[in-house]
Design a protein around this motif. Structure first.
Motif, PDB file in Angstrom:
ATOM      1  N   SER A 169       0.785  -1.022   0.121  1.00 14.71           N
ATOM      2  CA  SER A 169       0.113   0.009   0.073  1.00 14.71           C
ATOM      3  C   SER A 169       0.940   1.295   0.007  1.00 14.71           C
ATOM      4  O   SER A 169       1.910   1.361   0.666  1.00 14.71           O
ATOM      5  N   ILE A 170       0.517   2.140  -0.875  1.00 14.68           N
ATOM      6  CA  ILE A 170       1.331   3.327  -0.827  1.00 14.68           C
ATOM      7  C   ILE A 170       0.504   4.379   0.051  1.00 14.68           C
ATOM      8  O   ILE A 170      -0.655   4.417   0.078  1.00 14.68           O
ATOM      9  N   ASP A 171       1.263   4.922   1.127  1.00 12.71           N
ATOM     10  CA  ASP A 171       0.947   6.013   1.995  1.00 12.71           C
ATOM     11  C   ASP A 171       1.552   7.331   1.774  1.00 12.71           C
ATOM     12  O   ASP A 171       2.590   7.486   1.658  1.00 12.71           O
ATOM     13  N   ILE A 172       0.491   8.039   1.655  1.00 10.33           N
ATOM     14  CA  ILE A 172       0.678   9.525   1.517  1.00 10.33           C
ATOM     15  C   ILE A 172       0.111  10.211   2.668  1.00 10.33           C
ATOM     16  O   ILE A 172      -0.902  10.474   3.058  1.00 10.33           O
ATOM     17  N   ASP A 173       1.068  10.748   3.711  1.00  4.49           N
ATOM     18  CA  ASP A 173       0.768  11.283   4.859  1.00  4.49           C
ATOM     19  C   ASP A 173       0.368  12.850   4.741  1.00  4.49           C
ATOM     20  O   ASP A 173       0.507  13.350   3.609  1.00  4.49           O
ATOM     21  N   GLN A 174      -0.161  13.441   6.007  1.00  4.05           N
ATOM     22  CA  GLN A 174      -0.584  14.961   5.668  1.00  4.05           C
ATOM     23  C   GLN A 174       0.614  15.869   5.381  1.00  4.05           C
ATOM     24  O   GLN A 174       0.467  16.811   4.884  1.00  4.05           O
ATOM     25  N   TYR A 175       2.067  15.441   5.498  1.00  4.32           N
ATOM     26  CA  TYR A 175       3.103  16.156   4.985  1.00  4.32           C
ATOM     27  C   TYR A 175       3.763  15.861   3.520  1.00  4.32           C
ATOM     28  O   TYR A 175       4.607  16.241   3.115  1.00  4.32           O
ATOM     29  N   GLU A 176       2.957  15.165   2.792  1.00  4.78           N
ATOM     30  CA  GLU A 176       3.077  14.745   1.575  1.00  4.78           C
ATOM     31  C   GLU A 176       4.275  13.513   1.586  1.00  4.78           C
ATOM     32  O   GLU A 176       4.686  13.540   0.433  1.00  4.78           O
ATOM     33  N   ASN A 177       4.813  13.087   2.457  1.00  2.00           N
ATOM     34  CA  ASN A 177       5.651  11.847   2.785  1.00  2.00           C
ATOM     35  C   ASN A 177       4.845  10.746   2.116  1.00  2.00           C
ATOM     36  O   ASN A 177       3.927  10.367   2.483  1.00  2.00           O
ATOM     37  N   ILE A 178       5.794  10.131   1.280  1.00  2.00           N
ATOM     38  CA  ILE A 178       5.388   8.977   0.466  1.00  2.00           C
ATOM     39  C   ILE A 178       6.316   7.846   0.821  1.00  2.00           C
ATOM     40  O   ILE A 178       7.176   7.696   1.000  1.00  2.00           O
ATOM     41  N   LYS A 179       5.456   6.846   1.298  1.00  2.00           N
ATOM     42  CA  LYS A 179       6.017   5.582   1.732  1.00  2.00           C
ATOM     43  C   LYS A 179       5.320   4.236   1.286  1.00  2.00           C
ATOM     44  O   LYS A 179       4.007   4.364   0.936  1.00  2.00           O
ATOM     45  N   VAL A 180       6.012   2.971   1.237  1.00  2.00           N
ATOM     46  CA  VAL A 180       5.232   1.881   0.737  1.00  2.00           C
ATOM     47  C   VAL A 180       5.081   0.945   2.044  1.00  2.00           C
ATOM     48  O   VAL A 180       6.038   0.722   2.913  1.00  2.00           O
ATOM     49  N   ILE A 181       3.860   0.358   2.216  1.00  2.00           N
ATOM     50  CA  ILE A 181       3.844  -0.325   3.560  1.00  2.00           C
ATOM     51  C   ILE A 181       3.743  -1.872   2.856  1.00  2.00           C
ATOM     52  O   ILE A 181       2.620  -2.053   2.175  1.00  2.00           O
ATOM     53  N   ILE A 182       4.259  -2.802   3.336  1.00  2.00           N
ATOM     54  CA  ILE A 182       4.389  -3.991   2.912  1.00  2.00           C
ATOM     55  C   ILE A 182       4.140  -4.969   4.236  1.00  2.00           C
ATOM     56  O   ILE A 182       4.871  -4.783   5.165  1.00  2.00           O
ATOM     57  N   ASP A 183       3.058  -5.847   4.435  1.00  2.00           N
ATOM     58  CA  ASP A 183       3.027  -6.529   5.506  1.00  2.00           C
ATOM     59  C   ASP A 183       3.011  -5.673   6.897  1.00  2.00           C
ATOM     60  O   ASP A 183       3.811  -5.957   7.932  1.00  2.00           O
ATOM     61  N   LYS A 184       2.355  -4.569   6.893  1.00  2.00           N
ATOM     62  CA  LYS A 184       2.278  -3.543   7.846  1.00  2.00           C
ATOM     63  C   LYS A 184       3.584  -3.041   8.227  1.00  2.00           C
ATOM     64  O   LYS A 184       3.729  -2.263   9.302  1.00  2.00           O
ATOM     65  N   GLU A 185       4.528  -3.109   7.608  1.00  2.00           N
ATOM     66  CA  GLU A 185       6.060  -2.696   7.653  1.00  2.00           C
ATOM     67  C   GLU A 185       6.264  -1.537   6.596  1.00  2.00           C
ATOM     68  O   GLU A 185       6.061  -1.824   5.443  1.00  2.00           O
ATOM     69  N   HIS A 186       7.092  -0.577   7.100  1.00  2.00           N
ATOM     70  CA  HIS A 186       7.466   0.643   6.103  1.00  2.00           C
ATOM     71  C   HIS A 186       8.747  -0.015   5.468  1.00  2.00           C
ATOM     72  O   HIS A 186       9.691  -0.301   6.109  1.00  2.00           O
ATOM     73  N   LYS A 187       8.761  -0.008   4.323  1.00  2.00           N
ATOM     74  CA  LYS A 187      10.089  -0.636   3.455  1.00  2.00           C
ATOM     75  C   LYS A 187      10.610   0.668   2.917  1.00  2.00           C
ATOM     76  O   LYS A 187      10.334   1.915   2.616  1.00  2.00           O
ATOM     77  N   GLU A 188      12.122   0.467   2.855  1.00  2.00           N
ATOM     78  CA  GLU A 188      13.054   1.749   2.486  1.00  2.00           C
ATOM     79  C   GLU A 188      13.038   2.015   0.865  1.00  2.00           C
ATOM     80  O   GLU A 188      14.091   1.693   0.577  1.00  2.00           O
ATOM     81  N   TYR A 189      12.170   2.263   0.525  1.00  2.00           N
ATOM     82  CA  TYR A 189      11.966   2.819  -0.794  1.00  2.00           C
ATOM     83  C   TYR A 189      11.415   4.269  -0.894  1.00  2.00           C
ATOM     84  O   TYR A 189      10.590   4.721   0.252  1.00  2.00           O
ATOM     85  N   VAL A 190      12.108   4.904  -1.598  1.00  2.00           N
ATOM     86  CA  VAL A 190      11.653   6.457  -1.774  1.00  2.00           C
ATOM     87  C   VAL A 190      10.909   6.836  -2.850  1.00  2.00           C
ATOM     88  O   VAL A 190      11.110   6.154  -4.005  1.00  2.00           O
ATOM     89  N   PHE A 191      10.148   7.751  -2.940  1.00  2.00           N
ATOM     90  CA  PHE A 191       9.242   7.904  -4.036  1.00  2.00           C
ATOM     91  C   PHE A 191       9.206   9.355  -4.518  1.00  2.00           C
ATOM     92  O   PHE A 191       9.376  10.309  -3.283  1.00  2.00           O
ATOM     93  N   LYS A 192       8.673  10.023  -5.538  1.00  2.00           N
ATOM     94  CA  LYS A 192       8.564  11.341  -5.879  1.00  2.00           C
ATOM     95  C   LYS A 192       7.701  11.423  -6.982  1.00  2.00           C
ATOM     96  O   LYS A 192       7.582  10.518  -7.850  1.00  2.00           O
ATOM     97  N   ARG A 193       6.611  12.165  -7.022  1.00  2.00           N
ATOM     98  CA  ARG A 193       5.617  12.452  -7.977  1.00  2.00           C
ATOM     99  C   ARG A 193       6.340  13.611  -8.941  1.00  2.00           C
ATOM    100  O   ARG A 193       6.845  14.613  -8.119  1.00  2.00           O
ATOM    101  N   PHE A 194       5.997  13.764 -10.070  1.00  2.00           N
ATOM    102  CA  PHE A 194       6.699  14.870 -11.013  1.00  2.00           C
ATOM    103  C   PHE A 194       5.440  15.249 -11.705  1.00  2.00           C
ATOM    104  O   PHE A 194       4.576  14.623 -12.166  1.00  2.00           O
ATOM    105  N   ASP A 195       5.450  16.690 -12.012  1.00  2.00           N
ATOM    106  CA  ASP A 195       4.415  17.525 -12.753  1.00  2.00           C
ATOM    107  C   ASP A 195       5.134  17.438 -14.063  1.00  2.00           C
ATOM    108  O   ASP A 195       6.127  18.356 -14.266  1.00  2.00           O
ATOM    109  N   ILE A 196       4.795  16.606 -15.167  1.00  2.00           N
ATOM    110  CA  ILE A 196       5.449  16.817 -16.515  1.00  2.00           C
ATOM    111  C   ILE A 196       4.579  17.708 -17.477  1.00  2.00           C
ATOM    112  O   ILE A 196       5.146  17.689 -18.374  1.00  2.00           O
ATOM    113  N   GLY A 197       3.252  17.666 -17.252  1.00  2.00           N
ATOM    114  CA  GLY A 197       2.432  18.156 -18.165  1.00  2.00           C
ATOM    115  C   GLY A 197       1.098  18.058 -17.618  1.00  2.00           C
ATOM    116  O   GLY A 197       0.923  16.962 -17.022  1.00  2.00           O
TER     117      GLY A 197
END
Ligand code: COA
Ligand code: MG
Length: 231
Positions: A169-197
């Motif tokens: 599950s992708i979790d985007i918190d109130q500060y717009e931090n993004i993380k992925v939750i797998i088996d209730k655990e937060h895994k060490e992946y980082v994410f960024k959204r881009f505005d390309i058009g």
């Protein structure tokens, strides 16, 4: 890490065939089988983009380049574990990210689809709620945000759709931090959204700490000319 984007333009059938002769047979056949011209152009541009980037980064010429695929179809450059790349294409864009560690990128053209049904069937409950809690006029945009983030994750992991989409599950918190939750655990992946058009959503997932802010825009005709010069 570097992130590149090409806004695609039409290519004449003759030129398309000529450029296709300069890439690997398997990719050439894949391109020839597409019925839709835009699919042909997007796949061809993705291929010459990565071949040109590899020349610029590693000084390896096109004819010495072969790509392998992992068991889930993710292409990689054999013998160069510190050179990782991933490509995505949709609508009028082809995008590519390179990094010294595994990377995933996804771009999607926003289409008016039955996003609620799709999210209910394929997204986690918290992702579904993240979308439907918003005002109706931005729900589709939120849906594509989650879609591209999820896909950037499965593409970074390299396992594609063999990973059930509800299993993480992708979790985007109130500060717009993004993380992925797998088996209730937060895994060490980082994410960024881009505005390309407008009308597009794009996301990058990395196992490195930081994701570049910049998108290097490349003109399609300059790319083709540069690629022709590598032969
Ligand atoms: N992992 C990472 N990258 C992969 C891959 C894998 N297992 N398999 C292929 N790719 C790369 C290839 O370079 C491919 O380019 P090519 O077709 O020109 O060779 C590129 O990813 C295509 O990416 P994209 O344009 O984003 O295609 P897609 O969205 O149609 O599919 C898949 C991406 C193949 C990795 C896979 O996730 C898929 O089939 N998705 C379907 C869409 C979907 O249901 N997504 C769920 C999101 S919530
Ligand atoms: Mg995609």
């Amino acid at each position: 890490m570097k992130i590149y984007a090409v806004k695609t333009l039409d290519i004449s059938e003759g030129n398309l065939e000529k450029i296709c002769l300069l890439i690997h047979l398997e990719k050439r056949c894949k391109i020839q089988k597409f019925i839709n011209k835009k699919d042909k152009v997007r796949t061809l541009i993705g291929e010459i983009l990565i071949r040109t980037i590899i020349f610029e980064e590693l000084s390896i010429r096109n004819k010495h380049l072969t790509f392998e695929k992992n068991q889930y179809g993710k292409p990689y450059f054999k013998g160069h574990p510190k050179f990782n790349f991933n490509i995505s294409h949709s609508g009028d864009f082809v995008v590519c990210a390179i990094d010294d560690k595994s990377i995933g990128i996804d771009i999607e053209k926003v289409k008016h689809i039955e996003y609620k049904e799709i999210a209910k069937s394929f997204f986690s409950l918290s992702e579904f709620n993240y979308i439907v809690k918003e005002d109706l006029n931005i729900q589709l945009s939120k849906f594509y945000e989650i879609w591209t983030l999820k896909e950037s994750y499965i593409k970074c992991s390299g396992q594609g759709l063999s990973i059930p989409l509800k299993s993480f599950s992708i979790d985007i918190d109130q500060y717009e931090n993004i993380k992925v939750i797998i088996d209730k655990e937060h895994k060490e992946y980082v994410f960024k959204r881009f505005d390309i058009g407008s009308g597009y959503k794009m996301a990058v997932c990395s196992v490195n700490k930081e994701i570049s802010n910049n998108i290097i825009m490349i003109d399609q005709n300059s790319l083709i000319n540069k690629f022709r010069g590598l032969i």
